[in-house]
Design a protein around this motif. Structure first.
Motif, PDB file in Angstrom:
ATOM      1  N   LEU A   1      -3.190  -0.896   4.422  1.00 33.43           N
ATOM      2  CA  LEU A   1      -3.523   0.455   4.893  1.00 33.43           C
ATOM      3  C   LEU A   1      -4.430   0.407   6.122  1.00 33.43           C
ATOM      4  CD1 LEU A   1      -4.087   2.387   1.534  1.00 33.43           C
ATOM      5  CD2 LEU A   1      -2.129   2.538   3.082  1.00 33.43           C
ATOM      6  N   GLU A   2      -5.209  -0.674   6.234  1.00 33.49           N
ATOM      7  CA  GLU A   2      -6.100  -0.849   7.386  1.00 33.49           C
ATOM      8  C   GLU A   2      -5.427  -1.628   8.517  1.00 33.49           C
ATOM      9  OE1 GLU A   2      -9.368   0.332   7.812  1.00 33.49           O
ATOM     10  OE2 GLU A   2      -8.822   1.532   6.084  1.00 33.49           O
ATOM     11  N   GLY A   3      -4.177  -2.036   8.309  1.00 36.33           N
ATOM     12  CA  GLY A   3      -3.471  -2.808   9.323  1.00 36.33           C
ATOM     13  C   GLY A   3      -3.998  -4.223   9.483  1.00 36.33           C
TER      14      GLY A   3
ATOM     15  N   TYR B   1       4.914  -0.867  -2.770  1.00 38.69           N
ATOM     16  CA  TYR B   1       3.997   0.265  -2.961  1.00 38.69           C
ATOM     17  C   TYR B   1       3.496   0.950  -1.699  1.00 38.69           C
ATOM     18  CZ  TYR B   1       3.653  -1.916  -7.588  1.00 38.69           C
ATOM     19  OH  TYR B   1       3.944  -2.449  -8.804  1.00 38.69           O
ATOM     20  N   TYR B   2       3.854   0.458  -0.509  1.00 40.27           N
ATOM     21  CA  TYR B   2       3.192   0.989   0.690  1.00 40.27           C
ATOM     22  C   TYR B   2       3.384   2.495   0.840  1.00 40.27           C
ATOM     23  CZ  TYR B   2       1.296   1.540   5.327  1.00 40.27           C
ATOM     24  OH  TYR B   2       0.531   1.955   6.383  1.00 40.27           O
ATOM     25  N   GLU B   3       4.606   2.961   0.550  1.00 35.54           N
ATOM     26  CA  GLU B   3       4.874   4.396   0.721  1.00 35.54           C
ATOM     27  C   GLU B   3       3.959   5.233  -0.177  1.00 35.54           C
ATOM     28  OE1 GLU B   3       9.060   5.140   1.228  1.00 35.54           O
ATOM     29  OE2 GLU B   3       8.779   7.200   0.533  1.00 35.54           O
ATOM     30  N   LYS B   4       3.863   4.842  -1.435  1.00 35.80           N
ATOM     31  CA  LYS B   4       2.980   5.558  -2.373  1.00 35.80           C
ATOM     32  C   LYS B   4       1.524   5.435  -1.945  1.00 35.80           C
ATOM     33  CE  LYS B   4       5.727   4.906  -6.580  1.00 35.80           C
ATOM     34  NZ  LYS B   4       5.797   4.188  -7.855  1.00 35.80           N
ATOM     35  N   ASP B   5       1.120   4.196  -1.601  1.00 39.17           N
ATOM     36  CA  ASP B   5      -0.284   3.965  -1.257  1.00 39.17           C
ATOM     37  C   ASP B   5      -0.658   4.704   0.017  1.00 39.17           C
ATOM     38  OD1 ASP B   5      -0.548   2.346  -3.468  1.00 39.17           O
ATOM     39  OD2 ASP B   5      -0.165   0.501  -2.359  1.00 39.17           O
ATOM     40  N   SER B   6       0.269   4.752   0.956  1.00 40.26           N
ATOM     41  CA  SER B   6       0.018   5.416   2.220  1.00 40.26           C
ATOM     42  C   SER B   6      -0.145   6.923   2.023  1.00 40.26           C
ATOM     43  CB  SER B   6       1.173   5.124   3.181  1.00 40.26           C
ATOM     44  OG  SER B   6       0.941   5.745   4.411  1.00 40.26           O
ATOM     45  N   SER B   7       0.698   7.511   1.190  1.00 39.12           N
ATOM     46  CA  SER B   7       0.583   8.960   0.978  1.00 39.12           C
ATOM     47  C   SER B   7      -0.646   9.302   0.134  1.00 39.12           C
ATOM     48  CB  SER B   7       1.858   9.522   0.346  1.00 39.12           C
ATOM     49  OG  SER B   7       2.094   8.934  -0.897  1.00 39.12           O
TER      50      SER B   7
END
Ligand SMILES: [Zn+2]
Length: 98
Positions: free
Chosen positions: A69-71, A14-20
């Motif tokens: 998202l916060e690294g 999900y990172y791509e979706k969550d990031s955008s």
């Protein structure tokens, strides 16, 4: 599965979706999932618990996404904070007064 493996899995999924979507809107989704967990916890006990189990998984998944998202590595921060026992009294089990 280790916490770091789970966080990586959620990133892969999900990172791509969550990031955008962005941090703020993703946090709103997280709070929605916490609300769903709360509702699942107050349901009658005659249900099989499937939904409750899923809601715990969902809340943890959204928490992992927010950390990504916060690294932040969830595994690292929980180890740092709780790895040596209670953060306040350092005992295990905790001996702090409530
Ligand atoms: Zn304590």
């Amino acid at each position: 599965m280790k916490i770091s493996e789970f966080q990586k899995l959620i990133e892969d999924l999900y990172y791509e979706k969550d990031s955008s979507r962005g941090r703020d809107r993703t946090f709103m989704w997280f709070t929605e999932e916490v609300g769903e967990l709360a509702r699942a916890m107050v349901r009658p006990k005659d249900e099989d618990g499937t939904n409750l189990r899923e809601e715990f998984a969902d809340v943890f998944a959204w928490l992992a996404t927010l950390a990504s998202l916060e690294g932040i590595s969830l595994e690292e921060v929980v180890q740092e904070k709780y790895g040596k026992g209670c953060p306040k009294c350092e005992a295990n089990p905790c001996t702090c007064l409530e």
